[in-house]
Design a protein around this motif. Structure first.
Motif, PDB file in Angstrom:
ATOM      1  N   LEU A 132     -22.627 -34.386 -28.967  1.00  0.00           N
ATOM      2  CA  LEU A 132     -23.349 -34.964 -27.818  1.00  0.00           C
ATOM      3  C   LEU A 132     -23.981 -36.295 -28.212  1.00  0.00           C
ATOM      4  O   LEU A 132     -23.919 -37.274 -27.463  1.00  0.00           O
ATOM      5  CB  LEU A 132     -24.428 -34.001 -27.304  1.00  0.00           C
ATOM      6  N   TRP A 133     -24.554 -36.338 -29.424  1.00  0.00           N
ATOM      7  CA  TRP A 133     -25.185 -37.589 -29.853  1.00  0.00           C
ATOM      8  C   TRP A 133     -24.153 -38.697 -30.081  1.00  0.00           C
ATOM      9  O   TRP A 133     -24.441 -39.864 -29.869  1.00  0.00           O
ATOM     10  CB  TRP A 133     -26.045 -37.366 -31.113  1.00  0.00           C
ATOM     11  N   LYS A 134     -22.969 -38.299 -30.495  1.00  0.00           N
ATOM     12  CA  LYS A 134     -21.905 -39.309 -30.700  1.00  0.00           C
ATOM     13  C   LYS A 134     -21.643 -40.045 -29.376  1.00  0.00           C
ATOM     14  O   LYS A 134     -21.434 -41.258 -29.350  1.00  0.00           O
ATOM     15  CB  LYS A 134     -20.636 -38.616 -31.200  1.00  0.00           C
ATOM     16  N   LEU A 135     -21.696 -39.293 -28.278  1.00  0.00           N
ATOM     17  CA  LEU A 135     -21.462 -39.916 -26.966  1.00  0.00           C
ATOM     18  C   LEU A 135     -22.516 -40.973 -26.649  1.00  0.00           C
ATOM     19  O   LEU A 135     -22.284 -41.894 -25.886  1.00  0.00           O
ATOM     20  CB  LEU A 135     -21.459 -38.844 -25.863  1.00  0.00           C
ATOM     21  N   ARG A 136     -23.687 -40.840 -27.233  1.00  0.00           N
ATOM     22  CA  ARG A 136     -24.738 -41.833 -27.022  1.00  0.00           C
ATOM     23  C   ARG A 136     -24.686 -42.945 -28.080  1.00  0.00           C
ATOM     24  O   ARG A 136     -24.779 -44.124 -27.760  1.00  0.00           O
ATOM     25  CB  ARG A 136     -26.105 -41.134 -27.031  1.00  0.00           C
ATOM     26  N   GLU A 137     -24.520 -42.525 -29.328  1.00  0.00           N
ATOM     27  CA  GLU A 137     -24.622 -43.492 -30.425  1.00  0.00           C
ATOM     28  C   GLU A 137     -23.485 -44.509 -30.434  1.00  0.00           C
ATOM     29  O   GLU A 137     -23.628 -45.587 -31.007  1.00  0.00           O
ATOM     30  CB  GLU A 137     -24.633 -42.764 -31.784  1.00  0.00           C
ATOM     31  N   GLU A 138     -22.365 -44.183 -29.816  1.00  0.00           N
ATOM     32  CA  GLU A 138     -21.208 -45.073 -29.891  1.00  0.00           C
ATOM     33  C   GLU A 138     -21.150 -46.104 -28.758  1.00  0.00           C
ATOM     34  O   GLU A 138     -20.143 -46.780 -28.594  1.00  0.00           O
ATOM     35  CB  GLU A 138     -19.904 -44.251 -29.902  1.00  0.00           C
ATOM     36  N   HIS A 139     -22.201 -46.196 -27.965  1.00  0.00           N
ATOM     37  CA  HIS A 139     -22.153 -47.156 -26.848  1.00  0.00           C
ATOM     38  C   HIS A 139     -21.979 -48.599 -27.328  1.00  0.00           C
ATOM     39  O   HIS A 139     -21.188 -49.349 -26.762  1.00  0.00           O
ATOM     40  CB  HIS A 139     -23.397 -47.015 -25.969  1.00  0.00           C
ATOM     41  N   ALA A 140     -22.732 -48.993 -28.355  1.00  0.00           N
ATOM     42  CA  ALA A 140     -22.628 -50.383 -28.829  1.00  0.00           C
ATOM     43  C   ALA A 140     -21.212 -50.653 -29.351  1.00  0.00           C
ATOM     44  O   ALA A 140     -20.621 -51.701 -29.060  1.00  0.00           O
ATOM     45  CB  ALA A 140     -23.668 -50.649 -29.905  1.00  0.00           C
ATOM     46  N   GLU A 141     -20.678 -49.707 -30.122  1.00  0.00           N
ATOM     47  CA  GLU A 141     -19.334 -49.877 -30.679  1.00  0.00           C
ATOM     48  C   GLU A 141     -18.288 -49.953 -29.558  1.00  0.00           C
ATOM     49  O   GLU A 141     -17.403 -50.806 -29.565  1.00  0.00           O
ATOM     50  CB  GLU A 141     -19.043 -48.696 -31.620  1.00  0.00           C
ATOM     51  N   ALA A 142     -18.420 -49.062 -28.555  1.00  0.00           N
ATOM     52  CA  ALA A 142     -17.444 -49.051 -27.458  1.00  0.00           C
ATOM     53  C   ALA A 142     -17.485 -50.377 -26.700  1.00  0.00           C
ATOM     54  O   ALA A 142     -16.441 -50.943 -26.348  1.00  0.00           O
ATOM     55  CB  ALA A 142     -17.733 -47.889 -26.514  1.00  0.00           C
ATOM     56  N   GLN A 143     -18.700 -50.900 -26.477  1.00  0.00           N
ATOM     57  CA  GLN A 143     -18.807 -52.160 -25.745  1.00  0.00           C
ATOM     58  C   GLN A 143     -18.221 -53.312 -26.552  1.00  0.00           C
ATOM     59  O   GLN A 143     -17.646 -54.243 -25.992  1.00  0.00           O
ATOM     60  CB  GLN A 143     -20.271 -52.403 -25.352  1.00  0.00           C
ATOM     61  N   LYS A 144     -18.355 -53.219 -27.863  1.00  0.00           N
ATOM     62  CA  LYS A 144     -17.761 -54.258 -28.715  1.00  0.00           C
ATOM     63  C   LYS A 144     -16.234 -54.214 -28.581  1.00  0.00           C
ATOM     64  O   LYS A 144     -15.568 -55.245 -28.480  1.00  0.00           O
ATOM     65  CB  LYS A 144     -18.169 -53.993 -30.160  1.00  0.00           C
ATOM     66  N   SER A 198     -20.725 -47.161 -18.788  1.00  0.00           N
ATOM     67  CA  SER A 198     -20.851 -47.257 -20.238  1.00  0.00           C
ATOM     68  C   SER A 198     -20.263 -46.024 -20.922  1.00  0.00           C
ATOM     69  O   SER A 198     -19.577 -46.123 -21.944  1.00  0.00           O
ATOM     70  CB  SER A 198     -22.327 -47.435 -20.590  1.00  0.00           C
ATOM     71  N   MET A 199     -20.541 -44.849 -20.339  1.00  0.00           N
ATOM     72  CA  MET A 199     -19.996 -43.608 -20.916  1.00  0.00           C
ATOM     73  C   MET A 199     -18.462 -43.614 -20.864  1.00  0.00           C
ATOM     74  O   MET A 199     -17.796 -43.158 -21.802  1.00  0.00           O
ATOM     75  CB  MET A 199     -20.550 -42.408 -20.155  1.00  0.00           C
ATOM     76  N   ALA A 200     -17.910 -44.153 -19.781  1.00  0.00           N
ATOM     77  CA  ALA A 200     -16.442 -44.187 -19.663  1.00  0.00           C
ATOM     78  C   ALA A 200     -15.842 -45.045 -20.784  1.00  0.00           C
ATOM     79  O   ALA A 200     -14.774 -44.722 -21.319  1.00  0.00           O
ATOM     80  CB  ALA A 200     -16.041 -44.735 -18.295  1.00  0.00           C
ATOM     81  N   LEU A 201     -16.526 -46.121 -21.149  1.00  0.00           N
ATOM     82  CA  LEU A 201     -16.017 -46.958 -22.246  1.00  0.00           C
ATOM     83  C   LEU A 201     -16.001 -46.167 -23.545  1.00  0.00           C
ATOM     84  O   LEU A 201     -15.051 -46.247 -24.329  1.00  0.00           O
ATOM     85  CB  LEU A 201     -16.894 -48.213 -22.413  1.00  0.00           C
ATOM     86  N   VAL A 202     -17.055 -45.375 -23.791  1.00  0.00           N
ATOM     87  CA  VAL A 202     -17.101 -44.555 -25.014  1.00  0.00           C
ATOM     88  C   VAL A 202     -15.926 -43.582 -25.008  1.00  0.00           C
ATOM     89  O   VAL A 202     -15.204 -43.442 -25.998  1.00  0.00           O
ATOM     90  CB  VAL A 202     -18.451 -43.797 -25.108  1.00  0.00           C
ATOM     91  N   ASN A 203     -15.719 -42.916 -23.876  1.00  0.00           N
ATOM     92  CA  ASN A 203     -14.652 -41.919 -23.801  1.00  0.00           C
ATOM     93  C   ASN A 203     -13.272 -42.510 -23.978  1.00  0.00           C
ATOM     94  O   ASN A 203     -12.371 -41.885 -24.506  1.00  0.00           O
ATOM     95  CB  ASN A 203     -14.718 -41.169 -22.473  1.00  0.00           C
ATOM     96  N   THR A 204     -13.109 -43.744 -23.503  1.00  0.00           N
ATOM     97  CA  THR A 204     -11.791 -44.367 -23.587  1.00  0.00           C
ATOM     98  C   THR A 204     -11.554 -45.014 -24.947  1.00  0.00           C
ATOM     99  O   THR A 204     -10.430 -44.996 -25.444  1.00  0.00           O
ATOM    100  CB  THR A 204     -11.678 -45.488 -22.522  1.00  0.00           C
ATOM    101  N   LEU A 205     -12.603 -45.586 -25.533  1.00  0.00           N
ATOM    102  CA  LEU A 205     -12.376 -46.469 -26.684  1.00  0.00           C
ATOM    103  C   LEU A 205     -12.812 -45.901 -28.031  1.00  0.00           C
ATOM    104  O   LEU A 205     -12.558 -46.510 -29.063  1.00  0.00           O
ATOM    105  CB  LEU A 205     -13.096 -47.810 -26.448  1.00  0.00           C
ATOM    106  N   VAL A 206     -13.491 -44.771 -28.021  1.00  0.00           N
ATOM    107  CA  VAL A 206     -13.971 -44.224 -29.294  1.00  0.00           C
ATOM    108  C   VAL A 206     -13.219 -42.934 -29.626  1.00  0.00           C
ATOM    109  O   VAL A 206     -13.239 -41.979 -28.851  1.00  0.00           O
ATOM    110  CB  VAL A 206     -15.500 -43.966 -29.250  1.00  0.00           C
ATOM    111  N   GLU A 207     -12.589 -42.966 -30.772  1.00  0.00           N
ATOM    112  CA  GLU A 207     -11.810 -41.808 -31.218  1.00  0.00           C
ATOM    113  C   GLU A 207     -12.721 -40.589 -31.368  1.00  0.00           C
ATOM    114  O   GLU A 207     -13.821 -40.696 -31.916  1.00  0.00           O
ATOM    115  CB  GLU A 207     -11.230 -42.152 -32.591  1.00  0.00           C
ATOM    116  N   GLY A 208     -12.261 -39.452 -30.863  1.00  0.00           N
ATOM    117  CA  GLY A 208     -13.019 -38.209 -31.048  1.00  0.00           C
ATOM    118  C   GLY A 208     -14.127 -38.001 -30.031  1.00  0.00           C
ATOM    119  O   GLY A 208     -14.796 -36.970 -30.050  1.00  0.00           O
ATOM    120  N   ALA A 209     -14.351 -38.980 -29.132  1.00  0.00           N
ATOM    121  CA  ALA A 209     -15.397 -38.794 -28.117  1.00  0.00           C
ATOM    122  C   ALA A 209     -14.780 -38.106 -26.902  1.00  0.00           C
ATOM    123  O   ALA A 209     -13.724 -38.510 -26.431  1.00  0.00           O
ATOM    124  CB  ALA A 209     -15.972 -40.149 -27.706  1.00  0.00           C
ATOM    125  N   SER A 210     -15.438 -37.054 -26.423  1.00  0.00           N
ATOM    126  CA  SER A 210     -14.908 -36.467 -25.183  1.00  0.00           C
ATOM    127  C   SER A 210     -16.048 -35.845 -24.388  1.00  0.00           C
ATOM    128  O   SER A 210     -16.937 -35.187 -24.941  1.00  0.00           O
ATOM    129  CB  SER A 210     -13.783 -35.475 -25.478  1.00  0.00           C
TER     130      SER A 210
END
Ligand code: MLT
Ligand code: ZN
Length: 490
Positions: A332-344, A264-276
């Motif tokens: 750090l919270w962005k990495l958690r909060e964006e899981h739903a968006e990344a999965q979408k 799930s974290m990998a999806l955030v890192n790949t698909l959400v701008e500014g997440a690292s």
């Protein structure tokens, strides 16, 4: 043009009552209210009603009731289970709370906020923060989700581990019942044993018993010290052991304790701008820990460093990063909060918002992973969630390159396989998202017997013609979705 017309006298009465800003009938205006955030449901409605006050809401509901028109209450339209989307008949009206946006009062002596239903959670949090206070509920959709919606669905989120769900925060409530009666329960008492706690019936009823219009919410002093860390761990068992280590030292300091799988974290890192990811290398899983205290200069940093130091030494945690500023904390919270968006963004997904007793979480993840991988080869198993309170979002993302429709056609197979494991582990198939329309089919087998019968009786008593949010919570009646629920033997 409206999709289906309301009877002319009702149309004219609603327009006169609500004015053009409060009465939308053109499909260009109404269609955003007829699709859910996940785009799983595409309903139709005869109109969207946007009352600006409780009185307008009550009169509009009474008019619809008298004409037998079904009503779908809607807040910020962020439901994960289609709980606020009308069906395809076009007969219903959506009753949106978005124009009821006043923060009425903040009271420092008893730490309460009196607020209208349409205030977004974020706006309510900001209003509390401006007074040096905390509204202790935090969810990923807080920018759009509103107070009426979070109470109607008894939202949980990141701080349940410390402060409880929405239910625990609501001292007072006002709601418009299905016939237009205003139920005024706006009391701000911590102790009040005068009969049934009716507000608790409305909270979590998903709009099937009435429309919440105002509330009195319990606040807390704002934290003046916070420590936040992202930790790399081997698996959910290690995350739970880390949670226990913090709890042993000081349970009252834990503000949030979240779990994220590597997938799930990998999806955030790949698909959400500014997440690292601020760690040396990706890990199989992560825990996000936040400690907080209203006491400035408290020893939270020592607590964080002591527990993490020992965990690193014992190998429970393989790497960790502590936020050194508010900007880093938010990153750090962005990495958690964006899981739903990344999965979408990753394509179609099936969400299992489940809870089990804490010791059962590793078994849940292991067994459900096996079951889902056996069902659909290549499925991406991407669990994350509020592990500190037992709530895991056991979400499954379509195999890369697969057809989204083909994947979604298997949603019941996936949900059934996960539900069977959750049931064996004494859990719940809906921890914080509600039943909505997506999970109604699971109700008879899970809440059968006296429990579902009692729910039916309450629904029949308060909404005998099934006009308020029909088709939600209760299993479909295989008819129009608007039939009166069968009367139960007395
Ligand atoms: C969250 O915690 O981010 C949402 O409740 C979960 C989800 O997308 O399943
Ligand atoms: Zn959640």
């Amino acid at each position: 043009m409206p999709e289906t017309a309301l009877p002319a006298p009702l149309h004219d009465a609603l327009l006169a009552l609500l004015g053009p800003a409060g009465f939308l009938t053109d499909t260009t205006d109404t269609s955003p209210f007829c699709t859910d955030w996940r785009a799983l449901y595409h309903g139709r409605c005869a109109a969207v009603l946007r009352p600006a006050t409780t009185e307008e809401c009550a009169q509009a509901v009474a008019l619809c009731h008298d004409h037998g028109v079904p009503m779908v209450p809607q807040g910020g339209n962020t439901s994960m289970v289609g709980g606020a989307t009308p069906d395809g008949s076009g007969r219903s009206v959506v009753v949106s709370t978005t124009r009821m946006r006043r923060v009425i009062a903040i009271e420092h002596t008893d730490l309460t906020m009196t607020v209208e239903a349409g205030v977004t959670l974020k706006a309510a949090q900001d209003a509390a923060a401006a007074e040096g206070l905390l509204l202790p509920l935090s969810i990923s959709s807080e920018g759009s989700a509103d107070i009426g919606g979070i109470l109607s669905t008894n939202a949980g989120g990141n701080n349940t581990v410390r402060y409880g769900n929405a239910r625990e925060l609501a001292l007072g409530l006002e709601a418009v019942l299905p016939d237009g009666t205003v139920l005024d329960l706006m009391r701000r008492l911590r102790k009040d044993n005068t009969g049934y706690a009716l507000r608790q019936l409305l909270i979590g009823a998903e709009g099937t018993l009435g429309i919440i219009t105002r509330a009195i919410i319990q606040l807390q002093p704002a934290p003046r010290a916070r420590e936040t860390a992202l930790c790399a761990v081997a698996d959910a068992k290690a995350a739970l052991d880390l949670f226990a280590a913090f709890r042993r030292e000081d349970p009252s300091a834990i503000q949030a304790f979240e779990f994220m799988s590597g997938v799930s974290m990998a999806l955030v890192n790949t698909l959400v701008e500014g997440a690292s990811l601020p760690l040396e290398q990706p890990a199989p899983a992560y825990a996000l820990v936040e400690l907080a205290s209203p006491r400035a200069g408290s020893s939270l940093r020592d607590l964080m460093e002591d527990v993490l130091g020992q965990a690193l030494e014992s190998g429970l945690v393989s790497d960790a990063v502590l936020a050194e500023s508010e900007t880093q904390r938010l990153e750090l919270w962005k990495l958690r909060e964006e899981h739903a968006e990344a999965q979408k963004r990753a394509g179609a997904s099936v969400k299992n918002d489940v809870s089990v007793p804490l010791p059962a979480i590793p078994t849940l993840i292991a067994e459900a992973t096996k079951a889902c991988e056996a069902l659909i080869p290549g499925i991406r198993v991407a669990p994350f969630g509020h592990i500190g309170d037992g709530n895991i979002h056991f979400n499954l993302v379509q195999p890369e390159g697969a057809n989204p429709e083909t994947f979604l056609a298997r949603d019941h197979d996936i949900m059934d396989a996960v539900a069977a494991i959750v049931r064996r582990l004494d859990g719940s198939f809906s921890a914080e998202h509600g039943v909505g329309q997506l999970k109604t089919y699971l109700m008879p087998s899970w809440r059968g017997g006296a429990e579902l019968t009692t729910m039916h009786r309450i629904k029949n008593a308060m909404d005998p013609t099934n006009l308020m949010n029909p088709g939600k919570i209760f299993p479909p009646d295989r008819g129009t979705g608007h039939k009166i629920l069968p009367k139960l033997p007395t």
